[in-house]
Design a protein around this motif. Sequence first.
Motif, mmCIF file in Angstrom:
data_model
loop_
_atom_site.group_PDB
_atom_site.id
_atom_site.type_symbol
_atom_site.label_atom_id
_atom_site.label_comp_id
_atom_site.label_asym_id
_atom_site.label_seq_id
_atom_site.Cartn_x
_atom_site.Cartn_y
_atom_site.Cartn_z
ATOM 1 N N HIS A 37 0.837 -1.207 0.000
ATOM 2 C CA HIS A 37 0.000 0.000 0.000
ATOM 3 C C HIS A 37 0.870 1.255 0.000
ATOM 4 N N LEU A 38 1.902 1.280 0.816
ATOM 5 C CA LEU A 38 2.807 2.429 0.858
ATOM 6 C C LEU A 38 3.511 2.625 -0.474
ATOM 7 N N ASP A 39 3.925 1.540 -1.093
ATOM 8 C CA ASP A 39 4.579 1.610 -2.403
ATOM 9 C C ASP A 39 3.621 2.200 -3.437
ATOM 10 N N HIS A 40 2.376 1.736 -3.408
ATOM 11 C CA HIS A 40 1.355 2.238 -4.345
ATOM 12 C C HIS A 40 1.099 3.731 -4.148
ATOM 13 N N LEU A 41 1.138 4.188 -2.886
ATOM 14 C CA LEU A 41 0.848 5.595 -2.593
ATOM 15 C C LEU A 41 2.035 6.521 -2.856
ATOM 16 N N GLY A 42 3.210 5.957 -3.112
ATOM 17 C CA GLY A 42 4.370 6.786 -3.421
ATOM 18 C C GLY A 42 5.253 7.130 -2.249
ATOM 19 N N PHE A 43 5.075 6.462 -1.097
ATOM 20 C CA PHE A 43 5.985 6.690 0.020
ATOM 21 C C PHE A 43 7.397 6.251 -0.367
ATOM 22 N N ASP A 44 8.378 6.884 0.254
ATOM 23 C CA ASP A 44 9.770 6.651 -0.127
ATOM 24 C C ASP A 44 10.410 5.470 0.592
ATOM 25 N N GLU A 45 10.034 5.251 1.862
ATOM 26 C CA GLU A 45 10.737 4.261 2.680
ATOM 27 C C GLU A 45 9.774 3.525 3.603
ATOM 28 N N ALA A 46 10.194 2.307 4.015
ATOM 29 C CA ALA A 46 9.515 1.554 5.069
ATOM 30 C C ALA A 46 10.578 0.804 5.860
ATOM 31 N N TRP A 47 10.481 0.890 7.188
ATOM 32 C CA TRP A 47 11.484 0.299 8.081
ATOM 33 C C TRP A 47 10.846 -0.773 8.943
ATOM 34 N N MET A 48 11.579 -1.857 9.165
ATOM 35 C CA MET A 48 11.089 -2.945 10.004
ATOM 36 C C MET A 48 12.119 -3.285 11.065
ATOM 37 N N GLY A 49 11.652 -3.381 12.316
ATOM 38 C CA GLY A 49 12.554 -3.583 13.443
ATOM 39 C C GLY A 49 12.866 -5.038 13.740
ATOM 40 N N GLU A 50 13.749 -5.232 14.711
ATOM 41 C CA GLU A 50 14.147 -6.558 15.183
ATOM 42 C C GLU A 50 13.934 -6.662 16.685
ATOM 43 N N HIS A 51 13.098 -7.619 17.100
ATOM 44 C CA HIS A 51 12.856 -7.852 18.522
ATOM 45 C C HIS A 51 12.591 -9.334 18.749
ATOM 46 N N HIS A 52 12.897 -9.801 19.954
ATOM 47 C CA HIS A 52 12.850 -11.234 20.231
ATOM 48 C C HIS A 52 12.009 -11.595 21.447
ATOM 49 N N SER A 53 11.331 -10.606 22.045
ATOM 50 C CA SER A 53 10.585 -10.917 23.263
ATOM 51 C C SER A 53 9.530 -9.856 23.539
ATOM 52 N N THR A 54 8.758 -10.100 24.569
ATOM 53 C CA THR A 54 7.705 -9.251 25.146
ATOM 54 C C THR A 54 6.421 -9.223 24.329
ATOM 55 N N GLY A 55 6.336 -9.978 23.249
ATOM 56 C CA GLY A 55 5.053 -10.278 22.638
ATOM 57 C C GLY A 55 4.530 -9.359 21.563
ATOM 58 N N ALA A 56 4.678 -8.054 21.689
ATOM 59 C CA ALA A 56 4.025 -7.122 20.766
ATOM 60 C C ALA A 56 4.824 -6.880 19.491
ATOM 61 N N GLU A 57 6.137 -6.911 19.600
ATOM 62 C CA GLU A 57 7.004 -6.595 18.448
ATOM 63 C C GLU A 57 7.487 -7.918 17.859
ATOM 64 N N ILE A 58 6.796 -8.389 16.824
ATOM 65 C CA ILE A 58 6.839 -9.810 16.471
ATOM 66 C C ILE A 58 7.754 -10.168 15.309
ATOM 67 N N VAL A 59 8.648 -9.284 14.899
ATOM 68 C CA VAL A 59 9.574 -9.619 13.811
ATOM 69 C C VAL A 59 10.979 -9.776 14.383
ATOM 70 N N PRO A 60 11.486 -11.004 14.478
ATOM 71 C CA PRO A 60 12.855 -11.210 14.943
ATOM 72 C C PRO A 60 13.896 -11.090 13.835
ATOM 73 N N ALA A 61 13.433 -11.104 12.566
ATOM 74 C CA ALA A 61 14.365 -11.104 11.431
ATOM 75 C C ALA A 61 13.902 -10.101 10.375
ATOM 76 N N PRO A 62 14.272 -8.826 10.510
ATOM 77 C CA PRO A 62 13.814 -7.832 9.531
ATOM 78 C C PRO A 62 14.289 -8.121 8.114
ATOM 79 N N ASP A 63 15.449 -8.764 7.961
ATOM 80 C CA ASP A 63 15.920 -9.062 6.615
ATOM 81 C C ASP A 63 15.010 -10.066 5.916
ATOM 82 N N VAL A 64 14.487 -11.042 6.666
ATOM 83 C CA VAL A 64 13.548 -12.013 6.091
ATOM 84 C C VAL A 64 12.265 -11.306 5.666
ATOM 85 N N PHE A 65 11.762 -10.414 6.526
ATOM 86 C CA PHE A 65 10.554 -9.662 6.189
ATOM 87 C C PHE A 65 10.771 -8.801 4.946
ATOM 88 N N ILE A 66 11.868 -8.080 4.914
ATOM 89 C CA ILE A 66 12.147 -7.182 3.793
ATOM 90 C C ILE A 66 12.281 -7.961 2.489
#
Length: 395
Positions: A37-66
């Motif tokens: 959706h962001l790509d379609h709208l013309g946004f320039d960037e999207a960032w994805m974080g890396e976290h391994h615990s506490t439940g809410a931040e659920i991406v441990p591997a941003p490179d896999v997601f990207i």
Amino acid sequence: MTWTADSLKFGAFLAPFHPLNADPALQLRRDIDLMQHLDHLGFDEAWMGEHHSTGAEIVPAPDVFIAAAAERTERIRFGTGVASLPYHHPLVTADRITQLDLQTRGRLIFGTGPGKIPLDAHMMGIDPSDQRRMQGEALEAILALLRGEVVNMETDWFTLRDARAQLPTYNPAGIEIATASTMSPNGSVLAGTHGLSLLSLAASSPSGFEVLDRNWGVYETVCAEHGHVADRSRWRLVNPMFLAESQAEAEKAVSRRIQSMSYYANRQNGRYPDWGQTPQGVIDHWRNDTLGEFGQAIIGTPDQAIAQIERLIEKTGGFGTMLILHVDMANWEDTKRSYELFASEVIPHFKNRNRGREASLQFAEDNRDYLIGGLVGAITKAHTDYYGQPTQAGV
């Protein structure tokens, strides 16, 4: 180079923050949908974080997601937001990043940091007091590897022997690398020492906002000391935002889920404040104070978003990219609409994309007597030529 607002870029920053009561498989799918959706709208960037615990931040591997998101998009750039360097061997990090850079054909920004969540470090046996030192050591090794050097280096947590990165970067000039900064000048010093981009994660929190210009001054000084140029176009600021046609509609859209964000932030500290007991209490607190380190949020209209960005510009003297801190706190349709409003009304304000249209209408208004008079004359002449007699104007 003189900074101007029309040089601003825009994107989204995802930890990602998700409620704990929904399906993580669907949440990950929705995050990838958001990238499209962001790509379609013309946004320039999207960032994805890396976290391994506490439940809410659920991406441990941003490179896999990207890697997955890049296959479903065309032009948007992706940042690791951020890769926690103390958690990985530097050679493995360099290899994975160069592979991802090649797969995305140069659409990668390598965002780095020391790691944020205490439980992550605890599970890996890392003393939190060592994390910033470890980040600096890892970064030194990774930068050398990405420059094509053969690295021999030994610390108390990794060893490199005749190490080299066998893959090239997609762009011969290399990968853009950024270092995270919050309130302390540590990130500015590290970025300035190595000539890296600066990512200010707490830009809209009261304490983070207060030191923005000071930390940029540190960055400029350290850059100069090490022979680098402090380029404002490579400075990114993060601010939570959710938009709707009115403030009331924005509050209604987030009211069902926004407490999950408060629950996540407060539960880690064992706090259960009164303001966290109702959706409106969380909304008001996030607007007027701050929700953890995430800063003060805009939950309202495009005009309010514009005013906040202008406030950040005034405080900093100018920066390169405005990143919206994305929180999964509304249904999918309202979430998409928030970014559509930002793309259709906020971005054009700063890009001056309607300057020519406004000038055209202004000229028509300023010269209405001449232009309308000419039109009336042309219609009258056409009628006379055909019928042999004049007609009333406009017929």
